[in-house]
Design a protein around this motif. Structure first.
Motif, mmCIF file in Angstrom:
data_model
loop_
_atom_site.group_PDB
_atom_site.id
_atom_site.type_symbol
_atom_site.label_atom_id
_atom_site.label_comp_id
_atom_site.label_asym_id
_atom_site.label_seq_id
_atom_site.Cartn_x
_atom_site.Cartn_y
_atom_site.Cartn_z
ATOM 1 N N MET B 68 0.840 -1.196 0.000
ATOM 2 C CA MET B 68 0.000 0.000 0.000
ATOM 3 C C MET B 68 0.877 1.248 0.000
ATOM 4 N N ALA B 69 1.959 1.197 0.794
ATOM 5 C CA ALA B 69 2.881 2.334 0.852
ATOM 6 C C ALA B 69 3.536 2.566 -0.505
ATOM 7 N N VAL B 70 3.895 1.470 -1.196
ATOM 8 C CA VAL B 70 4.493 1.617 -2.532
ATOM 9 C C VAL B 70 3.531 2.373 -3.443
ATOM 10 N N GLY B 71 2.252 1.966 -3.425
ATOM 11 C CA GLY B 71 1.255 2.644 -4.239
ATOM 12 C C GLY B 71 1.119 4.106 -3.862
ATOM 13 N N GLY B 72 1.023 4.350 -2.564
ATOM 14 C CA GLY B 72 0.843 5.716 -2.085
ATOM 15 C C GLY B 72 2.003 6.618 -2.473
ATOM 16 N N VAL B 88 -4.350 9.738 -13.274
ATOM 17 C CA VAL B 88 -3.158 9.142 -13.895
ATOM 18 C C VAL B 88 -2.252 8.575 -12.808
ATOM 19 N N ALA B 89 -2.135 9.340 -11.715
ATOM 20 C CA ALA B 89 -1.262 8.906 -10.617
ATOM 21 C C ALA B 89 -1.740 7.580 -10.036
ATOM 22 N N ILE B 90 -3.064 7.397 -9.960
ATOM 23 C CA ILE B 90 -3.598 6.148 -9.416
ATOM 24 C C ILE B 90 -3.179 4.971 -10.305
ATOM 25 N N ILE B 91 -3.260 5.191 -11.622
ATOM 26 C CA ILE B 91 -2.860 4.120 -12.546
ATOM 27 C C ILE B 91 -1.369 3.816 -12.388
ATOM 28 N N ILE B 146 -0.894 14.825 -0.326
ATOM 29 C CA ILE B 146 -1.711 14.762 -1.545
ATOM 30 C C ILE B 146 -3.160 14.620 -1.096
ATOM 31 N N ASN B 147 -4.103 14.979 -1.949
ATOM 32 C CA ASN B 147 -5.499 14.741 -1.599
ATOM 33 C C ASN B 147 -6.367 14.602 -2.830
ATOM 34 N N PHE B 148 -7.632 14.266 -2.594
ATOM 35 C CA PHE B 148 -8.560 14.014 -3.691
ATOM 36 C C PHE B 148 -8.914 15.299 -4.450
ATOM 37 N N GLY B 149 -8.530 16.457 -3.908
ATOM 38 C CA GLY B 149 -8.866 17.714 -4.562
ATOM 39 C C GLY B 149 -10.341 18.045 -4.408
ATOM 40 N N ASN B 150 -10.794 19.001 -5.227
ATOM 41 C CA ASN B 150 -12.200 19.384 -5.142
ATOM 42 C C ASN B 150 -13.035 18.512 -6.073
ATOM 43 N N PRO B 151 -14.290 18.267 -5.689
ATOM 44 C CA PRO B 151 -15.150 17.497 -6.583
ATOM 45 C C PRO B 151 -15.337 18.236 -7.898
ATOM 46 N N PRO B 152 -15.372 17.525 -9.023
ATOM 47 C CA PRO B 152 -15.523 18.180 -10.323
ATOM 48 C C PRO B 152 -16.864 18.924 -10.408
ATOM 49 N N ALA B 153 -16.907 19.953 -11.301
ATOM 50 C CA ALA B 153 -18.076 20.826 -11.372
ATOM 51 C C ALA B 153 -19.340 20.062 -11.763
ATOM 52 N N TRP B 154 -19.187 19.106 -12.718
ATOM 53 C CA TRP B 154 -20.396 18.397 -13.170
ATOM 54 C C TRP B 154 -21.052 17.612 -12.042
ATOM 55 N N LEU B 155 -20.209 17.102 -11.114
ATOM 56 C CA LEU B 155 -20.765 16.334 -10.000
ATOM 57 C C LEU B 155 -21.536 17.241 -9.052
ATOM 58 N N SER B 156 -20.943 18.412 -8.786
ATOM 59 C CA SER B 156 -21.606 19.358 -7.887
ATOM 60 C C SER B 156 -22.923 19.842 -8.493
ATOM 61 N N SER B 157 -22.905 20.094 -9.817
ATOM 62 C CA SER B 157 -24.141 20.588 -10.426
ATOM 63 C C SER B 157 -25.196 19.486 -10.464
ATOM 64 N N LEU B 158 -24.724 18.227 -10.477
ATOM 65 C CA LEU B 158 -25.662 17.099 -10.518
ATOM 66 C C LEU B 158 -26.267 16.822 -9.143
ATOM 67 N N MET B 159 -25.428 16.922 -8.103
ATOM 68 C CA MET B 159 -25.858 16.460 -6.778
ATOM 69 C C MET B 159 -26.004 17.581 -5.760
ATOM 70 N N GLY B 160 -25.966 18.831 -6.203
ATOM 71 C CA GLY B 160 -25.948 19.910 -5.220
ATOM 72 C C GLY B 160 -24.542 20.021 -4.658
ATOM 73 N N ALA B 230 -5.450 0.193 -3.089
ATOM 74 C CA ALA B 230 -5.960 0.560 -1.762
ATOM 75 C C ALA B 230 -5.052 1.617 -1.139
ATOM 76 N N GLY B 231 -3.728 1.443 -1.309
ATOM 77 C CA GLY B 231 -2.763 2.336 -0.684
ATOM 78 C C GLY B 231 -2.828 3.750 -1.222
ATOM 79 N N VAL B 232 -2.976 3.904 -2.547
ATOM 80 C CA VAL B 232 -3.001 5.258 -3.089
ATOM 81 C C VAL B 232 -4.286 5.968 -2.668
ATOM 82 N N LEU B 233 -5.410 5.249 -2.661
ATOM 83 C CA LEU B 233 -6.657 5.874 -2.217
ATOM 84 C C LEU B 233 -6.548 6.282 -0.750
ATOM 85 N N TYR B 234 -5.942 5.374 0.044
ATOM 86 C CA TYR B 234 -5.774 5.628 1.480
ATOM 87 C C TYR B 234 -4.903 6.868 1.706
#
Lengths: 303, 330
Positions: B68-72, B88-91, B146-160, B230-234
């Motif tokens: 997991m650490a290697v992935g992260g 891309v980083a996840i891949i 590192i972090n997931f960043g902000n949710p993309p605009a289309w998602l926010s407009s879709l779900m509030g 799992a490690g990169v998401l974590y």
């Protein structure tokens, strides 16, 4: 030269402790076919018992003896409460294959480690505490010259040496030691000659408990005592046991001293941060080049 | 052939149901539990790596946390040094973990049982210590942010408005679904059967034309890919560093796998939810007894270790096996 000598001495004294830890692992592996990952957890627990006694102003030696006895009791308890019921279940669907049979006790021993560590955390607080030495741990002065070793180093090496002599005598010179060797070598035949295999297994766990408890008492003065301090010793002890051959008592002792020296040299000439890496390299090298270790018996593979 | 196809359809339906269920939960839960559920899904992928490795092929690893650490770290370096997007980083992280798994697998294929357990335990300790050793690259004890960043605009407009915890969960979900689908398909395939044959009897499976060491290495590689994902998401929750992937993480994955059922995908899900939410449940119960701080700190670990031993001794198949048995009796 001064630095070199001091590395040799501290490596020998550390190595003596690693030899004890490796010896404990080998005893249970030979006697019961389990690598006990909870071993240094048991040692940590009994060291806390000793530390509590010393905290209540009992003498070091009383605490020392009590810790060794409770180490033996704890070892026997682990066998009777978890490992023996587990070995009786061997006919179940999940334990059918040899791969799972050797895996399941490892998982159980990790559970025991978890219980001991969290138990120590609950009983004895999370904060670290020191642990005393029975003798001076400053450089020994002989004829006005400070030696590169301490009185405590001598105490450690002496204690381990005595332990090894007693263990060797027990296995080679007594009837019970012979019975234990027989049941490790061939349980079926040993049972036919009237040896109680179950008791012999419990005895292995007991002796291993005492040996690792001693290792804990001797190693803790150089580190602070906390529920997870001795994890590193487990890793080193395991590597030492593999270097020597997991089923050879003498090999594990040699492996322990070899690792003590190696780690001491890494500490002095390189940086302490490389210790894990050095251990990993040694472990992989041995497993890939000579999997049976220095003195271990060669495993016969049918494929 | 038709049997395989019907399995495939069943697996697809289950994966879609799983995705819908989590999606509904992502709207209903409060931020704290959203975050916890996201962690549970990340660990679910990690626990699946153990289901594949230990459950299916009978090899044990106490070092999944290191993979997991290697992935992260691979993802963190790609994001911070190369300026790549997290996707891309996840891949790249998964590829890095696959390569690490290949190296590890070549060594591990020659080991078994306690040797493998001990070696992977040393790896679990040694890999994160590299981060402190090469501080300038890996950020030392502090780690890399590192972090997931902000949710993309289309998602926010879709779900509030989409909160950060909710975004963590929604970003993790597709990977968890993919992992679920992949695992259930591979376990029902010819490949999965050859893994189980290897676990149950090496000699017999080799006589049936299965290349033992090649198969073992292959399982290790696939399992490492899962652990890396799992490690990169974590790590994307905020920090990638040695304190994020301690040895206790590896043991937590193993505990989850065993409690839930080491041979079951459903078990992996139950187990990962259990290890994440059990401490919360214990906390909320213990609050009524006003325990001292050290009891509150160590009690969850004590209980999960106790459950681990009880499972191994009394019901080695875990909760999923128990459920299966109950259903059969009804």
């Amino acid at each position: 030269m001064e630095i070199f000598l001091s590395a040799i001495f501290s490596g020998t004294s550390r190595g003596a402790i690693y030899a004890l830890a490796a010896l404990g692992l080998v005893l249970v592996w030979r006697g019961a076919g389990v690598v006990n990952f909870a071993q240094m957890g048991q040692a940590m627990f009994t060291t806390y018992i000793a530390s509590t006694l010393i905290g209540h102003h009992y003498s070091y030696w009383l605490a020392f003896i009590v810790a060794l006895i409770s180490g033996g009791i704890l070892g026997a308890f682990v066998d009777l409460s978890v490992m023996r019921p587990l070995s009786r279940k061997r006919s179940s669907n999940f334990l059918d294959s040899p791969a799972m049979r050797s895996t399941i006790p490892v998982i159980a021993s990790l559970g025991i480690l978890g219980i001991l560590q969290s138990g120590a955390g609950i009983f004895w607080a999370a904060e670290e505490r020191g642990f005393p030495t029975p003798v001076n741990s400053l450089g020994l002065v002989i004829g006005g010259k400070t030696m590169p070793f301490t009185a405590f180093d001598l105490f450690v090496i002496g204690t381990v040496f005595i332990t090894l002599v007693i263990t060797t005598y027990f296995f080679k010179g007594t009837g019970m030691g012979l019975a234990m060797r027989a049941s490790a070598l061939n349980p079926e035949v040993a049972r036919l000659s009237g040896i109680k295999i179950g008791s012999m297994r419990t005895l292995s766990w007991t002796i291993s408990g005492v040996a690792s408890s001693l290792a804990g008492l001797l190693v803790t003065p150089s580190a602070n005592l906390s529920p997870s301090t001795l994890d590193l010793i487990l890793i080193i002890g395991f590597t030492a046991a593999v270097v020597g051959g997991l089923d050879s008592l003498l090999g594990s002792v040699i492996g322990g001293f070899a690792l003590g020296l190696l780690i001491s040299f890494v500490n002095v000439y390189d940086t302490p941060e490389d210790i894990f890496l050095a251990i990993l390299v040694v472990l992989l090298a041995v497993l890939l080049i000579r999997p049976q270790g220095l003195l271990g018996s060669k495993e016969v593979r049918r494929v | 052939m038709s049997r395989t196809r019907s399995y495939g359809r069943k697996n697809l339906i289950i994966s879609i149901l799983f995705a819908v269920l989590i999606f509904i939960l992502s709207i209903k839960l409060d931020p704290y539990n959203l975050g916890q559920l996201a962690v549970a899904l990340m660990l679910f992928i990690g626990v699946l790596s153990i289901v594949l490795l230990t459950g299916a092929s009978g090899q044990i690893s106490l070092g999944q946390g290191a993979l997991m650490a290697v992935g992260g770290f691979a993802a963190a370096l790609a994001i911070l040094n190369l300026g790549l997007s997290i996707w891309v980083a996840i891949i790249l992280a998964v590829i890095a973990a696959l390569l690490a798994g290949l190296l590890l697998g070549i060594a591990a294929a020659r080991l078994s049982g306690p040797y493998l357990a001990g070696t992977t335990l040393v790896i679990a300790l040694a890999i994160p210590s590299l981060a402190t050793r090469f501080e300038s690259v890996f950020g030392g004890d502090v780690g890399l942010n590192i972090n997931f960043g902000n949710p993309p605009a289309w998602l926010s407009s879709l779900m509030g408005s989409v909160g950060y915890e909710q975004w963590q969960l929604l970003a993790t979900l597709p990977f968890a679904v993919l992992a679920l689908l992949f695992t259930s398909n591979i376990l029902n395939s010819r490949t999965g059967r050859s893994w189980r044959a290897l676990r149950d009897n090496e000699i017999a499976s080799s006589l049936n034309g299965i290349d033992i060491s090649q198969t073992k290495i292959f399982v290790f590689v696939i399992s490492s890919g899962f652990a890396g994902l799992a490690g990169v998401l974590y790590g994307l929750r905020g920090i990638v560093g040695p304190s994020v992937y301690p040895i206790s993480l590896s043991l937590m994955l193993l505990t989850g796998a065993v409690l839930g059922g080491i041979r079951s995908i459903l078990g992996a899900l139950i187990g990962s939810i259990l290890v994440v939410f059990l401490p919360d449940v214990i906390d909320s119960i213990m609050k009524h007894f006003s325990p001292s701080e050290q009891v509150a700190n160590y009690l969850p670990a004590m209980i999960s270790s106790l459950l681990l031993i009880l499972t191994v001794v009394l019901n080695p198949g875990g909760i999923a096996h128990g459920l299966h048995r109950t259903r059969r009796h009804l």
